[in-house]
Design an enzyme around this catalytic site. Structure first.
Site, PDB file in Angstrom:
ATOM      1  N   ASP A 177       0.837  -1.205   0.000  1.00 58.63           N
ATOM      2  CA  ASP A 177       0.000   0.000   0.000  1.00 58.63           C
ATOM      3  C   ASP A 177       0.876   1.262   0.000  1.00 58.63           C
ATOM      4  O   ASP A 177       1.677   1.472   0.907  1.00 58.63           O
ATOM      5  CB  ASP A 177      -0.889  -0.049   1.261  1.00 58.63           C
ATOM      6  CG  ASP A 177      -2.011   0.965   1.219  1.00 58.63           C
ATOM      7  OD1 ASP A 177      -2.075   1.771   0.274  1.00 58.63           O
ATOM      8  OD2 ASP A 177      -2.835   0.949   2.167  1.00 58.63           O
ATOM      9  N   ASP A 235     -10.639   4.320  -1.437  1.00 55.76           N
ATOM     10  CA  ASP A 235     -11.209   3.302  -0.540  1.00 55.76           C
ATOM     11  C   ASP A 235     -12.731   3.244  -0.627  1.00 55.76           C
ATOM     12  O   ASP A 235     -13.415   4.272  -0.632  1.00 55.76           O
ATOM     13  CB  ASP A 235     -10.821   3.609   0.910  1.00 55.76           C
ATOM     14  CG  ASP A 235      -9.359   3.296   1.163  1.00 55.76           C
ATOM     15  OD1 ASP A 235      -8.611   3.083   0.186  1.00 55.76           O
ATOM     16  OD2 ASP A 235      -8.969   3.250   2.340  1.00 55.76           O
TER      17      ASP A 235
HETATM   18  C1  GLA Z   1      -5.334   2.458   2.639  1.00 52.80           C
HETATM   19  C2  GLA Z   1      -5.867   1.318   1.785  1.00 52.80           C
HETATM   20  C3  GLA Z   1      -6.918   0.560   2.559  1.00 52.80           C
HETATM   21  C4  GLA Z   1      -6.345   0.056   3.865  1.00 52.80           C
HETATM   22  C5  GLA Z   1      -5.772   1.207   4.678  1.00 52.80           C
HETATM   23  C6  GLA Z   1      -5.002   0.726   5.889  1.00 52.80           C
HETATM   24  O1  GLA Z   1      -6.298   3.423   2.837  1.00 52.80           O
HETATM   25  O2  GLA Z   1      -6.390   1.815   0.591  1.00 52.80           O
HETATM   26  O3  GLA Z   1      -7.420  -0.516   1.789  1.00 52.80           O
HETATM   27  O4  GLA Z   1      -5.362  -0.906   3.583  1.00 52.80           O
HETATM   28  O5  GLA Z   1      -4.872   1.980   3.895  1.00 52.80           O
HETATM   29  O6  GLA Z   1      -4.481   1.781   6.620  1.00 52.80           O
END
Ligand code: GLA
Length: 530
Positions: A292, A352
């Site tokens: 990520d 997200d």
């Molecule tokens: C980002 C990702 C999410 C999750 C969060 C964790 O926002 O896009 O899917 O993994 O980080 O902190």
């Protein structure tokens, strides 16, 4: 995760800039490469801008509260911008100029852009919401001392590998299915919860329906020991034992890390320890790695993303352990065009998801143009499922699952599996619907008809069959119809209603169905023998 307005260090003056935060309230890294339009006024904007009332004290004690705008000339005349939250995140800004008017566009994720208006006059820059400068944020050029401090706070860029195209790793020939902790638990996770979820995956039948990955998202990380070895935090006393526990039950372990110094929730990332961490994951028995972007935006630009992801893919390959590689950078930099080459088995195509109809449907129905890029071993990932989290209706969750199946999307359950209702399990384990998602042809569907809020998507399946989904995004019940010719299907076709299993006999020339608001009817059509 949601979009929130976060006050900057100059918050007292009402300076707000929209950034994404996770549920813990920590700012999450976002970004994308700034594009740029008019060379004309590059000089004026170029430089480092800080809140007008910034002091060295604030910068030293709470740099994460400071919003810094940096504009640099890249190619000839082209200006790129970045919003930096020192120590935490970096987000690209596209700069567009039209005479004296400056439009700054924060590029958070595919489809998530925030436009701002700006005016510059000498050493003053004023930024405010596009179309309204009601509460403008006054900025000034950083002093030399402040610039030095900012440089000191910035993580060093690491050497990146020369670009190469990795051969497929043979994994994820159909979209991965499993569970992830993030959507429901966020960072409130521990060894015991994972084991209980694993048990529930078995008893609810989720495992036997194909949901085998148990993915521990952000929040498991501890600190590095004196040899740089990354340890889990105290809530995960023995990752290897946890992996064994999952493997004994026919499940697989997924883990999460970031190329940046910190993860999105502020835990330690793999920055500078990529190979070591890949070896650690292999030794634990990890089967799936989500990587990520998060704070990597502080040091890299979006055009460096491919090399950053390649670096970890190479590290994973070097361990010899097969691990699915999940790329997460919010769908920026056209990841679908390079994700597979740098070793990705799936890549996020969006910001997200949240457990809301508006968000889920915007994400899901916004995937059409990306579907040609996906296929066996290389999937678009419109983010994890929200089914069972409680903020959508049964019809909306059915649309969620159906749309993800039409898209050949990974199906990663995101609810508290230990407390699954029978309705949730029914939605997640309908074998005929899952067969559409997992169809061996691996060709995602496309939108073929759009009439106002009514959409028909088709997906080619093995055996010359076609999945046809009639979606009603509207607020009232509707009859959705189309000729088979419009759908590119033979004039006579046998139809089955996939969710109910009911045969609809032979269709002659057209199809029509009543569809509830926010609902869907999913059919599979096969050639009817003459
Ligand atoms: C980002 C990702 C999410 C999750 C969060 C964790 O926002 O896009 O899917 O993994 O980080 O902190």
């Amino acid at each position: 995760m949601s979009l929130l307005k976060v006050p900057s260090a100059a918050g007292a003056q009402g300076y707000e800039i929209v950034v994404r935060r996770n549920p813990l309230g920590m700012v999450v890294a976002l970004c994308a490469l700034a594009t740029l339009v008019s060379p004309a006024a590059a000089d004026e904007l170029a430089g480092t801008w800080v809140p007008q009332d910034l002091t060295m004290e604030i910068l030293a004690s709470a740099p994460q509260n400071v919003r810094v705008l940096v504009f640099k000339e890249k190619a000839r005349g082209a200006l790129t911008g970045k919003l930096l939250v020192p120590g935490l995140a970096g987000m690209p800004i596209a700069v567009q100029r039209d005479g004296p008017r400056i439009r700054l566009v924060l590029q958070m994720a595919r489809g998530m852009e925030t436009p701002l208006d700006a005016t510059v006059a000498g050493d003053r820059l004023t930024v405010g919401a596009a179309g309204s400068m009601d509460q403008p944020a006054p900025l000034r050029r950083a002093s030399e001392q402040e610039s030095r401090k900012l440089e000191e706070l910035a993580p060093r860029k690491l050497p990146l590998p020369a670009m190469q195209s990795l051969p497929a790793n043979g994994l994820a020939r159909t979209p991965p299915m499993g569970f992830s902790t993030w959507n429901h638990f966020a960072t409130a996770i521990d060894d015991r919860t994972i084991r209980e979820v694993a048990e529930a995956m078995v008893t609810t039948g989720l495992r036997d329906a194909g949901y085998v990955y148990v993915n521990i998202d952000d929040g498991w990380q501890g600190v590095r020991d004196e040899h740089g070895e990354l340890r889990a935090n105290g809530k995960f006393p023995d990752m290897k034992a946890l992996a064994d526990y999952l493997h004994e039950r026919g499940l697989k372990l997924g883990i999460y890390t970031s190329p940046g110094p910190t993860s999105c929730a502020g835990f330690v990332g793999s920055y500078g320890h990529e190979e070591q961490d890949a070896r650690t994951f292999a030794a634990w028995g990890v089967d799936y790695v989500k990587y990520d972007w998060c704070s990597a935006g502080l040091l890299y630009d979006d055009d460096e993303m491919p090399a950053v992801y390649l670096k970890m893919a190479q590290a994973i390959r070097a361990t010899g352990r097969p691990m699915v590689f999940s790329i997460c950078q919010y769908g920026r930099a056209d990841v679908w065009t390079w994700g597979a080459e740098v070793g990705g088995n799936l890549w996020r195509t969006t910001g997200d998801i949240t457990d809301r109809w508006a968000v889920m449907s915007t994400i899901g129905f916004g995937q059409d143009e990306l579907t040609p890029f996906a296929g066996p071993g290389r999937w678009n990932d419109p983010d994890m499922l929200e089914v069972g989290n409680g903020h959508m209706t049964a019809a909306e969750y059915r649309t969620h699952v159906t749309l993800w199946a039409m898209l050949a999307a990974p199906l990663i359950a995101g609810h508290d599996v230990r407390r699954s209702s029978p309705e949730t399990i029914a939605l997640l384990t309908n074998r005929a619907v899952l067969a559409v998602d997992q169809d061996a042809l691996g060709r995602p569907g496309r939108r073929v008809v759009q009439r106002g809020p009514h959409e028909i998507w088709t997906r080619p399946l093995t055996g010359e069959r076609t999945a046809v989904a009639l979606f009603n995004r509207g607020e009232t019940p509707a009859t959705i119809e189309a000729t088979l010719a419009e759908l590119g299907i033979d004039e006579r076709a046998s139809a089955v209603d996939v969710w109910t299993g009911r045969s609809l006999g032979v269709l002659e020339g057209k199809l029509a169905s009543e569809v509830e608001p926010h609902g869907v009817v999913l059919l599979v059509l096969s050639p009817a023998s003459a």
